[in-house]
Structure formats: C-alpha cells, structure tokens
Design a protein around this motif. Structure first.
Motif, PDB file in Angstrom:
ATOM      1  N   ASN A 164     -10.469  -4.602 -10.733  1.00 31.28           N
ATOM      2  CA  ASN A 164     -10.097  -3.188 -10.784  1.00 31.28           C
ATOM      3  C   ASN A 164      -8.618  -2.964 -11.017  1.00 31.28           C
ATOM      4  O   ASN A 164      -8.152  -1.820 -10.988  1.00 31.28           O
ATOM      5  N   ALA A 165      -7.879  -4.031 -11.229  1.00 31.60           N
ATOM      6  CA  ALA A 165      -6.433  -3.918 -11.440  1.00 31.60           C
ATOM      7  C   ALA A 165      -6.133  -3.744 -12.931  1.00 31.60           C
ATOM      8  O   ALA A 165      -6.889  -4.161 -13.778  1.00 31.60           O
ATOM      9  N   ASP A 171      -5.588  -2.375  -6.929  1.00 35.71           N
ATOM     10  CA  ASP A 171      -5.479  -1.462  -8.067  1.00 35.71           C
ATOM     11  C   ASP A 171      -4.493  -1.953  -9.125  1.00 35.71           C
ATOM     12  O   ASP A 171      -4.671  -1.700 -10.316  1.00 35.71           O
ATOM     13  N   ILE A 172      -3.434  -2.612  -8.672  1.00 38.06           N
ATOM     14  CA  ILE A 172      -2.354  -3.031  -9.567  1.00 38.06           C
ATOM     15  C   ILE A 172      -1.922  -4.441  -9.181  1.00 38.06           C
ATOM     16  O   ILE A 172      -1.724  -4.727  -7.993  1.00 38.06           O
ATOM     17  N   ARG A 194       0.868  -1.184   0.000  1.00 44.62           N
ATOM     18  CA  ARG A 194       0.000   0.000   0.000  1.00 44.62           C
ATOM     19  C   ARG A 194       0.896   1.223   0.000  1.00 44.62           C
ATOM     20  O   ARG A 194       1.760   1.357   0.870  1.00 44.62           O
ATOM     21  N   SER A 195       0.670   2.089  -0.983  1.00 46.56           N
ATOM     22  CA  SER A 195       1.477   3.293  -1.087  1.00 46.56           C
ATOM     23  C   SER A 195       0.727   4.326  -1.914  1.00 46.56           C
ATOM     24  O   SER A 195       0.128   3.994  -2.949  1.00 46.56           O
ATOM     25  N   GLU A 196       0.766   5.570  -1.459  1.00 48.95           N
ATOM     26  CA  GLU A 196       0.180   6.694  -2.184  1.00 48.95           C
ATOM     27  C   GLU A 196      -1.260   6.405  -2.607  1.00 48.95           C
ATOM     28  O   GLU A 196      -1.679   6.723  -3.725  1.00 48.95           O
ATOM     29  N   GLY A 197      -2.019   5.764  -1.713  1.00 46.74           N
ATOM     30  CA  GLY A 197      -3.429   5.482  -1.981  1.00 46.74           C
ATOM     31  C   GLY A 197      -3.686   4.296  -2.890  1.00 46.74           C
ATOM     32  O   GLY A 197      -4.830   4.017  -3.227  1.00 46.74           O
ATOM     33  N   LYS A 198      -2.653   3.596  -3.299  1.00 48.61           N
ATOM     34  CA  LYS A 198      -2.799   2.444  -4.191  1.00 48.61           C
ATOM     35  C   LYS A 198      -2.613   1.152  -3.401  1.00 48.61           C
ATOM     36  O   LYS A 198      -1.815   1.076  -2.469  1.00 48.61           O
ATOM     37  N   THR A 199      -3.336   0.121  -3.819  1.00 53.61           N
ATOM     38  CA  THR A 199      -3.188  -1.229  -3.283  1.00 53.61           C
ATOM     39  C   THR A 199      -2.620  -2.087  -4.396  1.00 53.61           C
ATOM     40  O   THR A 199      -3.229  -2.219  -5.465  1.00 53.61           O
ATOM     41  N   ILE A 200      -1.448  -2.637  -4.148  1.00 55.39           N
ATOM     42  CA  ILE A 200      -0.678  -3.357  -5.165  1.00 55.39           C
ATOM     43  C   ILE A 200      -0.447  -4.775  -4.676  1.00 55.39           C
ATOM     44  O   ILE A 200      -0.014  -4.982  -3.536  1.00 55.39           O
ATOM     45  N   ASP A 226     -10.378  -4.346  -4.120  1.00 54.35           N
ATOM     46  CA  ASP A 226      -9.561  -3.235  -3.615  1.00 54.35           C
ATOM     47  C   ASP A 226      -8.211  -3.130  -4.318  1.00 54.35           C
ATOM     48  O   ASP A 226      -7.533  -2.109  -4.203  1.00 54.35           O
TER      49      ASP A 226
END
Length: 142
Positions: free
Chosen positions: A141-142, A112-113, A66-72, A110
C-alpha cells in the motif's frame, strides 16, 4: 522499542541488526582518515568499534513515523534471504523484522509511504520479501 514524539509526529525505531560487521575501520570506511578512528577512542568504543578486536559495529534499523493519519517507514533494513557475497554479515539474514515492525504498531499493509534515504543494501532490503520462492513487494500500500 524506543518511541519519541516530535510535535505531532510519533517516531519509533525498529532495529533489525546491531553488532560486528566483520571489518576493521579501514575496510568499512576506506576513505576515512586513519587517525579519525584513533583521535577519540571513547567516542567510538564500544558502540561503534570493539577495541579488543578492532572490528566495526553497525546498526541496521528503520524508523516508523506516524503523522496526520499516515504511516511512514524510513529505510527498510537489510531484509531476509538476500544473497550478499560482498557483505557476509547481511547475507541470508533471518531476522524478526516484520514481527518487530508489527510490535511497533504497523503491519506491512499499514505502511502508506516508504522513504529510502539512499540505496545501500542495509537501507532497501525489506522493499521485497521472499514468498514461496518468489520476490514480492513487502509494502503493497506504499
């Protein structure tokens, strides 16, 4: 679950499988020099090699960042219900991976990437999941 903070990045390990893979070191890594497994037994045993059986242990895991509002999600494990005749230990799994991912703080929607570090079966399995006898994307959503 093990979680660490690296600057502004939160990293959580989501383990899918840890245990024997049913192969000796020579079968699991056929191009590795034979003496590599014998040179320092304390380094390999018991985490990576069971000295009693000479069978390799392996971990299948993903990393939730989790970084800068992104879930990877880095690597997506082996996945459930997959036919893998060449790898019986990972064939037709029934793990709690998605529930464990949620316990780590992220539902599939949830994410994103998704990053697949490489395309071995134990790194891409949850890219799809079985839903009503049909393979569908897991992380929409990724």
């Amino acid at each position: 679950m093990a979680q660490i903070e690296l600057g502004d990045v939160s990293v959580t390990r989501v383990k899918e499988y840890y245990g024997p893979v049913g192969m000796t070191p020579g079968q699991f890594l056929p191009t590795a020099p034979e003496d590599a497994w014998r040179s320092d037994p304390a380094w390999h045993a018991p985490d990576f090699l069971d000295p009693r059986t000479n069978i390799v242990n392996s971990a299948v895991q993903s990393w939730l960042l989790r970084s800068e509002g992104k879930t990877i999600l880095v690597d997506t494990g082996a996945g459930n219900h997959k036919e893998r005749p060449y790898s019986p230990v990972w064939s037709h799994l029934r793990t709690d991976f998605l529930a464990d991912l949620e316990r780590a703080g992220a539902a599939p929607e949830d994410v994103d990437i998704v990053i697949n570090t490489h395309l071995h079966v134990d790194h891409v399995g949850w890219n799809t999941r079985l839903d009503d006898r049909e393979w569908v994307p897991t992380f929409l959503n990724a």
